[in-house]
Design a protein around this motif. Structure first.
Motif, mmCIF file in Angstrom:
data_model
loop_
_atom_site.group_PDB
_atom_site.id
_atom_site.type_symbol
_atom_site.label_atom_id
_atom_site.label_comp_id
_atom_site.label_asym_id
_atom_site.label_seq_id
_atom_site.Cartn_x
_atom_site.Cartn_y
_atom_site.Cartn_z
ATOM 1 N N GLY A 64 0.823 -1.212 0.000
ATOM 2 C CA GLY A 64 0.000 0.000 0.000
ATOM 3 C C GLY A 64 0.851 1.253 0.000
ATOM 4 O O GLY A 64 0.569 2.222 -0.712
ATOM 5 N N ILE A 65 1.906 1.254 0.798
ATOM 6 C CA ILE A 65 2.821 2.399 0.831
ATOM 7 C C ILE A 65 3.474 2.585 -0.535
ATOM 8 O O ILE A 65 3.529 3.699 -1.070
ATOM 9 C CB ILE A 65 3.873 2.204 1.943
ATOM 10 C CG1 ILE A 65 3.207 2.322 3.325
ATOM 11 C CG2 ILE A 65 5.027 3.203 1.801
ATOM 12 C CD1 ILE A 65 4.062 1.842 4.483
ATOM 13 N N MET A 66 3.938 1.487 -1.108
ATOM 14 C CA MET A 66 4.555 1.568 -2.434
ATOM 15 C C MET A 66 3.555 2.043 -3.484
ATOM 16 O O MET A 66 3.903 2.833 -4.372
ATOM 17 C CB MET A 66 5.134 0.210 -2.823
ATOM 18 C CG MET A 66 6.333 -0.187 -1.978
ATOM 19 S SD MET A 66 6.899 -1.874 -2.311
ATOM 20 C CE MET A 66 7.525 -1.702 -3.972
ATOM 21 N N ILE A 86 2.679 8.166 5.150
ATOM 22 C CA ILE A 86 1.677 7.178 4.724
ATOM 23 C C ILE A 86 1.494 6.211 5.884
ATOM 24 O O ILE A 86 2.456 5.645 6.379
ATOM 25 C CB ILE A 86 2.116 6.378 3.480
ATOM 26 C CG1 ILE A 86 2.476 7.301 2.320
ATOM 27 C CG2 ILE A 86 1.021 5.388 3.073
ATOM 28 C CD1 ILE A 86 3.158 6.589 1.160
ATOM 29 N N LYS A 87 0.241 6.049 6.290
ATOM 30 C CA LYS A 87 -0.075 5.108 7.365
ATOM 31 C C LYS A 87 -1.195 4.200 6.877
ATOM 32 O O LYS A 87 -2.200 4.674 6.342
ATOM 33 C CB LYS A 87 -0.526 5.883 8.604
ATOM 34 C CG LYS A 87 -0.859 5.028 9.796
ATOM 35 C CD LYS A 87 -1.126 5.944 11.003
ATOM 36 C CE LYS A 87 -2.358 5.504 11.718
ATOM 37 N NZ LYS A 87 -2.733 6.405 12.795
ATOM 38 N N ILE A 88 -1.007 2.896 7.040
ATOM 39 C CA ILE A 88 -2.033 1.943 6.631
ATOM 40 C C ILE A 88 -2.373 1.069 7.830
ATOM 41 O O ILE A 88 -1.494 0.462 8.430
ATOM 42 C CB ILE A 88 -1.569 1.094 5.438
ATOM 43 C CG1 ILE A 88 -1.270 2.035 4.264
ATOM 44 C CG2 ILE A 88 -2.627 0.052 5.067
ATOM 45 C CD1 ILE A 88 -0.817 1.391 3.012
ATOM 46 N N THR A 119 -5.286 4.844 -3.820
ATOM 47 C CA THR A 119 -4.367 3.868 -4.401
ATOM 48 C C THR A 119 -3.729 3.012 -3.318
ATOM 49 O O THR A 119 -3.576 1.792 -3.480
ATOM 50 C CB THR A 119 -3.291 4.572 -5.251
ATOM 51 O OG1 THR A 119 -3.947 5.324 -6.292
ATOM 52 C CG2 THR A 119 -2.332 3.584 -5.880
ATOM 53 N N ALA A 120 -3.352 3.620 -2.202
ATOM 54 C CA ALA A 120 -2.741 2.872 -1.099
ATOM 55 C C ALA A 120 -3.701 1.826 -0.557
ATOM 56 O O ALA A 120 -3.331 0.652 -0.387
ATOM 57 C CB ALA A 120 -2.309 3.825 0.015
ATOM 58 N N ALA A 121 -4.938 2.216 -0.289
ATOM 59 C CA ALA A 121 -5.917 1.263 0.256
ATOM 60 C C ALA A 121 -6.186 0.142 -0.745
ATOM 61 O O ALA A 121 -6.220 -1.036 -0.372
ATOM 62 C CB ALA A 121 -7.214 1.992 0.617
ATOM 63 N N THR A 122 -6.357 0.495 -1.997
ATOM 64 C CA THR A 122 -6.652 -0.501 -3.026
ATOM 65 C C THR A 122 -5.483 -1.462 -3.230
ATOM 66 O O THR A 122 -5.677 -2.682 -3.332
ATOM 67 C CB THR A 122 -7.000 0.194 -4.358
ATOM 68 O OG1 THR A 122 -8.090 1.100 -4.138
ATOM 69 C CG2 THR A 122 -7.401 -0.814 -5.420
#
Length: 161
Positions: A64-66, A86-88, A119-122
């Motif tokens: 997700g970070i990438m 970025i935090k997931i 985009t990160a979540a997906t």
């Protein structure tokens, strides 16, 4: 809903990248989320680390970070931006047999980070699918959405849940 002009279309109807040259850099943040549902046995394997590909959630977090960092390479009209955070997070719901991915992305810049958060979540959810597909091909990604955004000319947005 109020009618607004599409910012990525010029007066002749051509696609364009929005010119942010004159916009002031401001603090911006966006939160996006989505879920993946799966069989109870698959969720149990994710929670116990029993899948052959390894630690699903750690791998999905890195993916997700990438993904957020690659957004401008994937979405044609997105500006390349400097992401400052970025935090997931993953929320496991045993009753629904789902994992929710919540991505928070921050920057100080001339354009927002909504697309980066989505985009990160997906990407995190797609990675969960990829790592679990050998045992469960019926998983389903749902509810991918922008939850909130702050900063910039258009101000704050918060989805009513």
């Amino acid at each position: 809903m109020e009618k607004k002009n599409l910012t990525h279309i010029d007066e002749l109807g051509n696609a364009r990248m929005v010119d942010v040259t004159e916009k002031a850099a401001t603090r911006r943040e966006a939160v996006a989320a989505g879920s993946i549902t799966m069989a109870a046995a698959t969720l149990s394997l994710v929670k116990t680390g029993g899948l052959p590909k390894g630690d699903v959630l750690s791998t999905a977090r890195i993916a997700g970070i990438m993904g957020a960092k690659q957004t401008s390479n994937l979405i044609p009209m997105c500006h390349p931006i400097i992401i400052t955070s970025i935090k997931i997070e993953f929320l496991i719901d045993d009753e629904r047999k789902s994992i929710e991915a919540v991505a928070t992305v921050k920057t100080v810049g001339q354009t927002g980070v909504e697309m980066e958060a989505i985009t990160a979540a997906t990407t995190a959810l797609l990675t969960i699918y990829d790592m679990c597909k050998a045992v469960d091909k019926e998983m389903e990604l749902t509810g991918i959405m922008l939850i909130k955004k702050t900063g910039g000319k258009s101000g704050q947005f918060e989805r009513r849940l």
